[in-house]
Design a protein around this motif. Structure first.
Motif, PDB file in Angstrom:
ATOM      1  N   THR A  64      60.810 -68.846  26.308  1.00 58.22           N
ATOM      2  CA  THR A  64      60.652 -68.548  24.895  1.00 58.22           C
ATOM      3  C   THR A  64      60.355 -67.060  24.785  1.00 58.22           C
ATOM      4  O   THR A  64      59.283 -66.604  25.192  1.00 58.22           O
ATOM      5  CB  THR A  64      59.505 -69.364  24.279  1.00 58.22           C
ATOM      6  OG1 THR A  64      59.799 -70.749  24.456  1.00 58.22           O
ATOM      7  CG2 THR A  64      59.338 -69.052  22.814  1.00 58.22           C
ATOM      8  N   LEU A  66      59.724 -63.784  22.474  1.00 59.16           N
ATOM      9  CA  LEU A  66      59.223 -63.436  21.151  1.00 59.16           C
ATOM     10  C   LEU A  66      59.687 -62.025  20.802  1.00 59.16           C
ATOM     11  O   LEU A  66      59.532 -61.102  21.597  1.00 59.16           O
ATOM     12  CB  LEU A  66      57.699 -63.511  21.117  1.00 59.16           C
ATOM     13  CG  LEU A  66      57.096 -64.866  21.483  1.00 59.16           C
ATOM     14  CD1 LEU A  66      55.585 -64.767  21.571  1.00 59.16           C
ATOM     15  CD2 LEU A  66      57.495 -65.923  20.475  1.00 59.16           C
ATOM     16  N   SER A  81      60.851 -66.437  17.523  1.00 57.43           N
ATOM     17  CA  SER A  81      61.078 -66.827  18.923  1.00 57.43           C
ATOM     18  C   SER A  81      62.506 -67.295  19.130  1.00 57.43           C
ATOM     19  O   SER A  81      63.173 -67.760  18.212  1.00 57.43           O
ATOM     20  CB  SER A  81      60.103 -67.936  19.325  1.00 57.43           C
ATOM     21  OG  SER A  81      60.368 -69.097  18.588  1.00 57.43           O
ATOM     22  N   THR A  83      64.519 -69.507  22.290  1.00 54.69           N
ATOM     23  CA  THR A  83      64.451 -70.180  23.579  1.00 54.69           C
ATOM     24  C   THR A  83      65.797 -70.009  24.254  1.00 54.69           C
ATOM     25  O   THR A  83      66.810 -70.483  23.748  1.00 54.69           O
ATOM     26  CB  THR A  83      64.115 -71.667  23.389  1.00 54.69           C
ATOM     27  OG1 THR A  83      62.894 -71.757  22.677  1.00 54.69           O
ATOM     28  CG2 THR A  83      63.979 -72.373  24.720  1.00 54.69           C
ATOM     29  N   ARG A 161      52.303 -60.831  24.429  1.00 53.69           N
ATOM     30  CA  ARG A 161      52.557 -62.102  23.742  1.00 53.69           C
ATOM     31  C   ARG A 161      53.560 -62.953  24.502  1.00 53.69           C
ATOM     32  O   ARG A 161      53.422 -64.167  24.575  1.00 53.69           O
ATOM     33  CB  ARG A 161      53.094 -61.838  22.325  1.00 53.69           C
ATOM     34  CG  ARG A 161      52.098 -61.252  21.392  1.00 53.69           C
ATOM     35  CD  ARG A 161      51.452 -62.341  20.549  1.00 53.69           C
ATOM     36  NE  ARG A 161      50.631 -61.742  19.529  1.00 53.69           N
ATOM     37  CZ  ARG A 161      50.801 -61.937  18.234  1.00 53.69           C
ATOM     38  NH1 ARG A 161      51.748 -62.714  17.806  1.00 53.69           N
ATOM     39  NH2 ARG A 161      50.013 -61.359  17.373  1.00 53.69           N
ATOM     40  N   ASN A 162      54.593 -62.328  25.052  1.00 55.91           N
ATOM     41  CA  ASN A 162      55.605 -63.082  25.800  1.00 55.91           C
ATOM     42  C   ASN A 162      55.035 -63.663  27.082  1.00 55.91           C
ATOM     43  O   ASN A 162      55.329 -64.799  27.434  1.00 55.91           O
ATOM     44  CB  ASN A 162      56.819 -62.198  26.086  1.00 55.91           C
ATOM     45  CG  ASN A 162      57.765 -62.156  24.908  1.00 55.91           C
ATOM     46  OD1 ASN A 162      58.536 -63.074  24.711  1.00 55.91           O
ATOM     47  ND2 ASN A 162      57.673 -61.099  24.107  1.00 55.91           N
ATOM     48  N   GLU A 164      51.897 -64.378  27.611  1.00 48.33           N
ATOM     49  CA  GLU A 164      50.939 -65.418  27.234  1.00 48.33           C
ATOM     50  C   GLU A 164      51.660 -66.690  26.818  1.00 48.33           C
ATOM     51  O   GLU A 164      51.283 -67.789  27.213  1.00 48.33           O
ATOM     52  CB  GLU A 164      50.054 -64.915  26.093  1.00 48.33           C
ATOM     53  CG  GLU A 164      48.908 -65.835  25.775  1.00 48.33           C
ATOM     54  CD  GLU A 164      47.944 -65.222  24.776  1.00 48.33           C
ATOM     55  OE1 GLU A 164      46.996 -65.926  24.414  1.00 48.33           O
ATOM     56  OE2 GLU A 164      48.128 -64.066  24.359  1.00 48.33           O
ATOM     57  N   GLU A 165      52.720 -66.548  26.040  1.00 51.67           N
ATOM     58  CA  GLU A 165      53.493 -67.702  25.564  1.00 51.67           C
ATOM     59  C   GLU A 165      54.095 -68.493  26.714  1.00 51.67           C
ATOM     60  O   GLU A 165      54.082 -69.715  26.723  1.00 51.67           O
ATOM     61  CB  GLU A 165      54.609 -67.218  24.631  1.00 51.67           C
ATOM     62  CG  GLU A 165      55.565 -68.283  24.178  1.00 51.67           C
ATOM     63  CD  GLU A 165      54.989 -69.210  23.122  1.00 51.67           C
ATOM     64  OE1 GLU A 165      55.494 -70.338  23.008  1.00 51.67           O
ATOM     65  OE2 GLU A 165      54.046 -68.818  22.416  1.00 51.67           O
ATOM     66  N   ASN A 166      54.631 -67.799  27.708  1.00 54.34           N
ATOM     67  CA  ASN A 166      55.354 -68.477  28.784  1.00 54.34           C
ATOM     68  C   ASN A 166      54.507 -68.801  30.007  1.00 54.34           C
ATOM     69  O   ASN A 166      54.791 -69.769  30.704  1.00 54.34           O
ATOM     70  CB  ASN A 166      56.557 -67.623  29.212  1.00 54.34           C
ATOM     71  CG  ASN A 166      57.638 -67.618  28.159  1.00 54.34           C
ATOM     72  OD1 ASN A 166      58.433 -68.541  28.070  1.00 54.34           O
ATOM     73  ND2 ASN A 166      57.655 -66.587  27.319  1.00 54.34           N
TER      74      ASN A 166
END
Length: 196
Positions: A64, A66, A81, A83, A161-162, A164-166
């Motif tokens: 994902t 961002l 986002s 995917t 952020r990327n 942390e998200e993944n």
């Protein structure tokens, strides 16, 4: 007339059951050529082969990513986002970060998304210790961009952020030319002017 004479009923039922099973097996064996011909004519085999090849192709992991969308009226942004599958060559971390540094995918681009990471930035190294990522980037990471002059906060936020998200990484340390970059400073131009 009793065919089985004094044979116990349980044994009779067992023999009859075996006869029925044998007859069913024989009927299936005799009709196998017809079943095979019907399957070949139906096209099911080619559909299954296509599905299996699509499944093997889609084994690339999905990430994902961002991307920021700037507000048209204020100097703020939000993230959208996408995917997307990315082929993992070295490690999933490298794959994700290098995916952020290439052209935006069509979905976010159509939504008006941008990238705060300056064009030409390359990943030179990555290490993770617990929830802290150490990222070595090329000097282009420090170049001014149309979205950020005199600061590195937005580009650092996009990378953070990327990750942390993944991967659940909560802190990122940016390194350029072997020096840790302080991305929390909001006015790098003034600091550089004072140093010169």
């Amino acid at each position: 007339m009793n065919l089985f004479g004094n044979t116990p009923k349980g044994l009779v039922y067992l023999i009859l059951s075996l006869i029925v099973v044998i007859l069913l097996i024989l009927s299936v064996l005799l009709s196998l050529p017809r079943i095979r011909t019907s399957i070949e004519h139906s096209g099911v085999v080619s559909v299954l082969e296509e599905h299996l090849s699509d499944t093997s192709r889609s084994q690339e992991p999905l990430y994902t990513l961002l991307y920021p969308i700037m507000s048209s009226t204020e100097d703020t942004y939000r993230y959208t986002s996408a995917t997307i599958p990315l082929e993992t060559v070295v490690s999933p971390y490298h794959t994700l970060l290098e995916g952020l540094m290439i052209a935006l995918p069509p979905g976010p681009l159509l939504q008006g998304a941008v990238s705060f990471i300056p064009e030409g930035t390359r990943l030179e190294g990555f290490t993770r210790r617990k929830d802290i990522a150490y990222i070595a980037l090329s000097p282009e990471f420090l170049d001014e961009s149309e979205f950020e002059q005199c600061s590195y906060a937005r580009r650092a936020d996009q990378v953070q952020r990327n990750l942390e998200e993944n991967f659940g990484i909560t802190k990122v340390v940016f390194i350029v030319r072997g020096i840790i970059v302080d991305t929390s400073q909001t006015d790098v131009c003034l600091i550089e002017d004072v140093e010169n």
